[in-house]
Design a protein around this motif. Structure first.
Motif, PDB file in Angstrom:
ATOM      1  N   ALA A 263      83.891  24.490   2.002  1.00  0.00           N
ATOM      2  CA  ALA A 263      84.085  25.846   1.401  1.00  0.00           C
ATOM      3  C   ALA A 263      83.757  27.036   2.340  1.00  0.00           C
ATOM      4  O   ALA A 263      84.350  28.071   2.549  1.00  0.00           O
ATOM      5  CB  ALA A 263      83.743  25.901  -0.044  1.00  0.00           C
ATOM      6  N   ILE A 264      82.581  26.809   3.043  1.00  0.00           N
ATOM      7  CA  ILE A 264      82.046  27.857   3.740  1.00  0.00           C
ATOM      8  C   ILE A 264      82.778  28.086   5.140  1.00  0.00           C
ATOM      9  O   ILE A 264      83.213  29.004   5.375  1.00  0.00           O
ATOM     10  CB  ILE A 264      80.539  27.645   4.257  1.00  0.00           C
ATOM     11  CG1 ILE A 264      79.546  27.786   3.186  1.00  0.00           C
ATOM     12  CG2 ILE A 264      79.979  28.620   5.240  1.00  0.00           C
ATOM     13  CD1 ILE A 264      78.219  27.276   3.449  1.00  0.00           C
ATOM     14  N   LYS A 265      83.276  26.979   5.569  1.00  0.00           N
ATOM     15  CA  LYS A 265      84.174  27.049   6.589  1.00  0.00           C
ATOM     16  C   LYS A 265      85.696  27.362   6.443  1.00  0.00           C
ATOM     17  O   LYS A 265      86.144  28.213   7.191  1.00  0.00           O
ATOM     18  CB  LYS A 265      84.192  25.372   7.342  1.00  0.00           C
ATOM     19  CG  LYS A 265      85.163  25.573   8.523  1.00  0.00           C
ATOM     20  CD  LYS A 265      85.247  24.063   9.134  1.00  0.00           C
ATOM     21  CE  LYS A 265      86.015  23.935  10.243  1.00  0.00           C
ATOM     22  NZ  LYS A 265      86.114  22.648  10.850  1.00  0.00           N
ATOM     23  N   ASP A 266      86.173  27.071   5.227  1.00  0.00           N
ATOM     24  CA  ASP A 266      87.386  27.633   4.646  1.00  0.00           C
ATOM     25  C   ASP A 266      87.290  29.317   4.563  1.00  0.00           C
ATOM     26  O   ASP A 266      88.367  29.909   5.154  1.00  0.00           O
ATOM     27  CB  ASP A 266      87.627  27.105   3.280  1.00  0.00           C
ATOM     28  CG  ASP A 266      88.034  25.762   3.293  1.00  0.00           C
ATOM     29  OD1 ASP A 266      88.627  25.202   4.233  1.00  0.00           O
ATOM     30  OD2 ASP A 266      87.749  25.020   2.134  1.00  0.00           O
ATOM     31  N   VAL A 267      86.229  29.658   4.195  1.00  0.00           N
ATOM     32  CA  VAL A 267      86.205  31.190   4.077  1.00  0.00           C
ATOM     33  C   VAL A 267      86.003  31.991   5.313  1.00  0.00           C
ATOM     34  O   VAL A 267      86.783  32.851   5.689  1.00  0.00           O
ATOM     35  CB  VAL A 267      85.022  31.681   2.872  1.00  0.00           C
ATOM     36  CG1 VAL A 267      84.987  33.053   3.001  1.00  0.00           C
ATOM     37  CG2 VAL A 267      85.201  31.084   1.465  1.00  0.00           C
ATOM     38  N   PHE A 268      85.151  31.312   6.126  1.00  0.00           N
ATOM     39  CA  PHE A 268      85.467  31.468   7.633  1.00  0.00           C
ATOM     40  C   PHE A 268      86.727  31.643   8.128  1.00  0.00           C
ATOM     41  O   PHE A 268      86.877  32.684   8.971  1.00  0.00           O
ATOM     42  CB  PHE A 268      84.381  31.274   8.501  1.00  0.00           C
ATOM     43  CG  PHE A 268      84.149  31.347   9.633  1.00  0.00           C
ATOM     44  CD1 PHE A 268      83.457  32.699  10.349  1.00  0.00           C
ATOM     45  CD2 PHE A 268      84.831  30.585  10.793  1.00  0.00           C
ATOM     46  CE1 PHE A 268      83.386  33.016  11.556  1.00  0.00           C
ATOM     47  CE2 PHE A 268      84.851  31.260  12.159  1.00  0.00           C
ATOM     48  CZ  PHE A 268      84.166  32.464  12.493  1.00  0.00           C
ATOM     49  N   GLN A 269      87.328  30.714   7.988  1.00  0.00           N
ATOM     50  CA  GLN A 269      88.470  30.771   8.624  1.00  0.00           C
ATOM     51  C   GLN A 269      89.610  31.843   8.298  1.00  0.00           C
ATOM     52  O   GLN A 269      90.395  32.497   8.763  1.00  0.00           O
ATOM     53  CB  GLN A 269      89.116  29.303   8.604  1.00  0.00           C
ATOM     54  CG  GLN A 269      88.646  28.258   9.558  1.00  0.00           C
ATOM     55  CD  GLN A 269      89.159  26.907   9.381  1.00  0.00           C
ATOM     56  OE1 GLN A 269      89.484  26.440   8.372  1.00  0.00           O
ATOM     57  NE2 GLN A 269      88.954  26.062  10.503  1.00  0.00           N
ATOM     58  N   ASP A 270      89.506  32.012   6.890  1.00  0.00           N
ATOM     59  CA  ASP A 270      90.223  33.078   6.217  1.00  0.00           C
ATOM     60  C   ASP A 270      89.944  34.596   6.449  1.00  0.00           C
ATOM     61  O   ASP A 270      90.548  35.631   6.424  1.00  0.00           O
ATOM     62  CB  ASP A 270      90.571  32.639   4.864  1.00  0.00           C
ATOM     63  CG  ASP A 270      91.716  31.996   4.505  1.00  0.00           C
ATOM     64  OD1 ASP A 270      93.046  32.287   5.439  1.00  0.00           O
ATOM     65  OD2 ASP A 270      91.775  31.315   3.571  1.00  0.00           O
ATOM     66  N   THR A 271      88.534  34.741   6.521  1.00  0.00           N
ATOM     67  CA  THR A 271      88.099  36.148   6.429  1.00  0.00           C
ATOM     68  C   THR A 271      87.114  36.525   7.389  1.00  0.00           C
ATOM     69  O   THR A 271      86.863  37.576   7.587  1.00  0.00           O
ATOM     70  CB  THR A 271      87.159  36.287   5.121  1.00  0.00           C
ATOM     71  OG1 THR A 271      86.018  35.533   5.122  1.00  0.00           O
ATOM     72  CG2 THR A 271      87.992  35.881   3.975  1.00  0.00           C
ATOM     73  N   ARG A 272      86.586  35.347   8.564  1.00  0.00           N
ATOM     74  CA  ARG A 272      85.694  35.497   9.335  1.00  0.00           C
ATOM     75  C   ARG A 272      84.429  35.964   8.776  1.00  0.00           C
ATOM     76  O   ARG A 272      83.611  36.606   9.751  1.00  0.00           O
ATOM     77  CB  ARG A 272      86.285  36.667  10.655  1.00  0.00           C
ATOM     78  CG  ARG A 272      87.489  36.041  11.480  1.00  0.00           C
ATOM     79  CD  ARG A 272      87.218  34.587  12.100  1.00  0.00           C
ATOM     80  NE  ARG A 272      88.135  34.177  12.663  1.00  0.00           N
ATOM     81  CZ  ARG A 272      89.284  33.540  12.306  1.00  0.00           C
ATOM     82  NH1 ARG A 272      89.247  33.072  11.100  1.00  0.00           N
ATOM     83  NH2 ARG A 272      90.158  33.092  13.251  1.00  0.00           N
ATOM     84  N   SER A 273      83.952  35.739   7.660  1.00  0.00           N
ATOM     85  CA  SER A 273      82.782  36.080   6.983  1.00  0.00           C
ATOM     86  C   SER A 273      82.045  34.717   6.810  1.00  0.00           C
ATOM     87  O   SER A 273      82.733  33.628   6.558  1.00  0.00           O
ATOM     88  CB  SER A 273      82.863  36.680   5.596  1.00  0.00           C
ATOM     89  OG  SER A 273      83.692  38.016   5.861  1.00  0.00           O
ATOM     90  N   VAL A 274      80.812  34.730   7.009  1.00  0.00           N
ATOM     91  CA  VAL A 274      79.975  33.402   6.587  1.00  0.00           C
ATOM     92  C   VAL A 274      79.099  33.719   5.208  1.00  0.00           C
ATOM     93  O   VAL A 274      78.222  34.554   5.185  1.00  0.00           O
ATOM     94  CB  VAL A 274      78.876  33.239   7.816  1.00  0.00           C
ATOM     95  CG1 VAL A 274      78.266  32.074   7.792  1.00  0.00           C
ATOM     96  CG2 VAL A 274      79.917  33.115   8.948  1.00  0.00           C
ATOM     97  N   LEU A 275      79.721  32.578   4.443  1.00  0.00           N
ATOM     98  CA  LEU A 275      78.853  32.929   3.008  1.00  0.00           C
ATOM     99  C   LEU A 275      77.593  31.984   3.042  1.00  0.00           C
ATOM    100  O   LEU A 275      77.595  30.887   3.979  1.00  0.00           O
ATOM    101  CB  LEU A 275      79.993  32.233   1.827  1.00  0.00           C
ATOM    102  CG  LEU A 275      81.120  33.167   1.711  1.00  0.00           C
ATOM    103  CD1 LEU A 275      82.083  32.321   0.569  1.00  0.00           C
ATOM    104  CD2 LEU A 275      80.900  34.415   1.316  1.00  0.00           C
ATOM    105  N   GLU A 276      76.789  32.322   2.174  1.00  0.00           N
ATOM    106  CA  GLU A 276      75.845  31.331   1.999  1.00  0.00           C
ATOM    107  C   GLU A 276      76.152  30.213   0.905  1.00  0.00           C
ATOM    108  O   GLU A 276      77.232  30.203   0.333  1.00  0.00           O
ATOM    109  CB  GLU A 276      74.384  32.155   1.192  1.00  0.00           C
ATOM    110  CG  GLU A 276      74.668  32.556  -0.094  1.00  0.00           C
ATOM    111  CD  GLU A 276      73.584  33.544  -0.675  1.00  0.00           C
ATOM    112  OE1 GLU A 276      72.740  32.935  -1.481  1.00  0.00           O
ATOM    113  OE2 GLU A 276      73.449  34.621  -0.475  1.00  0.00           O
ATOM    114  N   PRO A 277      75.309  29.174   0.777  1.00  0.00           N
ATOM    115  CA  PRO A 277      75.963  27.985   0.050  1.00  0.00           C
ATOM    116  C   PRO A 277      76.340  28.415  -1.228  1.00  0.00           C
ATOM    117  O   PRO A 277      77.348  28.066  -1.866  1.00  0.00           O
ATOM    118  CB  PRO A 277      74.599  26.967   0.239  1.00  0.00           C
ATOM    119  CG  PRO A 277      74.061  27.156   1.461  1.00  0.00           C
ATOM    120  CD  PRO A 277      74.188  28.593   1.471  1.00  0.00           C
TER     121      PRO A 277
END
Length: 502
Positions: A263-277
């Motif tokens: 899911a972290i990778k998914d969000v990065f691919q859609d938003t270029r943002s890196v979430l915490e777990p």
């Protein structure tokens, strides 16, 4: 009480410090899971987390005399920064008690916001107890991270924003749960105005106190919690948050570490943002829930709750994201130890992309090979295993084997004939000086360490694999030593991957 929460949320004072965070459509995720997925971007707040909403609302409702005396909180994470920023805005003193194990970057972040960071104890529980003592001694006001009506109401403004930002059809809102403050506030607001919207709580499989409590009808305290999603690692949910969750939350779902990494990778691919777990937890839950219930064409909202990620931790996330997204499968294969075997194995694998290949000679008759293969879905790993077995290659699917994913793939090296009476254990050690020494001194000097693998990738804890030669007569003593140690551990002695490779 429910109408009281509506009023509390509508009159909350969060916007002195918080923004109305964006509700963003996630096109790539939506296409892949065939549902319309929106992300409620709480990771875009000033402290990169939703926590400042509840902290500020609590503090803004204090009397002038209480503010003059100051506030105190116990936290090693996002709540600490929320309280410190709120205190800076309100011009009051803020004491934040943090465990001595807290990474320096988090301590510095609190101090940079004007908070007084006090380090006490090895764990959150120790810090919390010390904070309660200081509260009495210095007549400070305690700002609880989740179990307080004003804190809950502050977090509930997220639910208010969601309904305002998306007045059209919403089928479900997915909310990460630690102590329950966020889901209690969001659910209390949304379910009273749009009761047809499902509120789904998401927890990690190893920190699921709320889900267990809901099932039992009473608050259940966990003996241990998983540490990967540290923002939601809570052993006991709040009494007020549990009461609201019982009333308003429709369902719960749990996910594992690999699903969070994906899911972290998914969000990065859609938003270029890196979430915490913890920030990616809701999306991981939404994806799993949609798959389990075969949802198609539904509108799903996931609250991305935070982005306070240690940069070094990204190595671990990258390692595990492909497994979590079912893009990589891991296998143990047995082939004859003779010329041409590797060639025949490659022919059996075919044109499939190989992501990993580990082997070391250890037996004159058979070779054990650790292989990673690229896949398109989780069910594909089962088909590959069945196909290889059909071709006469004994195959063990390790895709869901935690010990294999965390340790084995980095240390394939053959078995030892010297390791008599060896037992294998997997640990999570707090990343602090003396943790290993504490382990070694708690074990009997008669137990020889025959295998050791340490792995840390920027976390607040390290993953350790230890082999010890323990005589059968000492097993009871060993169990007592492990229990008294206080570190989470798993007995891997019967793990088939261990028997094949180590």
């Amino acid at each position: 009480m429910s109408t009281d929460y509506l009023k509390r949320i509508l009159t909350s004072k969060v916007y002195d410090v918080a923004i109305e965070s964006p509700l963003e459509f996630a096109p790539q995720i939506s296409t892949r899971i065939q549902n319309k997925v929106f992300l409620k971007r709480e990771d875009t707040q000033a402290v990169f987390s939703f926590k400042l909403r509840g902290a500020y609302n609590k503090m803004a409702n204090l009397s002038a005399a209480e503010l003059k005396r100051g506030v105190i909180a116990a936290s090693a994470g996002n709540h600490a920064q929320g309280v410190a920023l709120s205190a800076k805005r309100l011009g009051c003193r803020a004491v934040i008690v943090m465990p001595t194990t807290t990474p320096k970057v988090k301590v510095d972040a609190v101090r940079a916001l004007g908070g007084e960071a006090v380090l006490a104890g090895d764990s959150y529980s120790d810090a919390y107890a010390h904070a309660l003592d200081l509260e009495k001694q210095e007549k400070l006001t305690f700002v609880h991270p989740f179990d307080d009506p004003d804190v809950i109401a502050g977090q509930g403004t997220i639910g208010m924003e969601i309904l305002r930002q998306h007045p059209n059809q919403i089928d479900a809102v997915f909310v990460p749960i630690g102590g329950g403050g966020l889901i209690a506030g969001v659910a209390a607001y949304i379910k009273q105005l749009r009761p047809n919207i499902k509120i789904i709580g998401v927890q990690t499989a190893d920190s699921d106190a709320m889900a267990r409590s809901a099932k039992a009808g009473r608050r259940i305290e966990l003996s241990d919690v998983g540490l990967f999603s540290d923002g939601t690692a809570v052993k006991l949910v709040g009494s007020e948050t549990f009461k609201l969750a019982k009333q308003y939350v429709d369902d719960y779902i749990t996910v594992d570490t690999d699903a969070i990494c994906a899911a972290i990778k998914d969000v990065f691919q859609d938003t270029r943002s890196v979430l915490e777990p913890a920030g990616a937890l809701a999306l991981a839950g939404a994806k799993r829930y949609a798959a389990l219930h075969e949802l198609k064409g539904k509108t799903l909202i996931a609250i991305t709750s935070g982005a306070n990620m240690n940069f070094d931790r990204l190595r671990f996330v990258a390692d595990r994201a492909d497994v979590g997204e079912a893009r990589e499968a891991l296998f143990a294969l047995t082939i004859p130890e003779k010329r041409g075997s590797f060639l025949r194995l490659c022919a059996a694998i075919g044109k499939r992309s190989v992501t990993e290949f580990n082997y070391r000679m250890s037996d004159s008759n058979a070779a054990q090979v650790f292989v990673g293969l690229q896949i398109g879905s989780l069910s594909e790993s089962e088909r590959i295993a069945a196909g290889l077995i059909k071709k006469g290659i004994p195959t063990l699917d390790l895709t869901s084997n935690e010990m294999a994913k965390t340790h084995l793939r980095y240390m394939v090296g053959g078995r030892s004939t010297l390791a008599e009476n060896e037992m294998l254990f997997r640990f999570e050690f707090p990343e602090r000086p003396g943790a290993l020494m504490k382990f070694l001194t708690s074990m009997s000097p008669n137990w020889n360490i025959s295998l050791f693998h340490y792995r840390n990738q920027g976390d607040d804890y390290a993953r350790i694999l230890v082999g010890m030669q323990v005589p059968p007569t000492d097993k009871k003593e060993l169990k007592q030593s492990l229990e008294s140690l206080g570190y989470p551990y798993w007995n891997e002695t019967d793990n088939p991957a261990y028997h094949l490779f180590l």
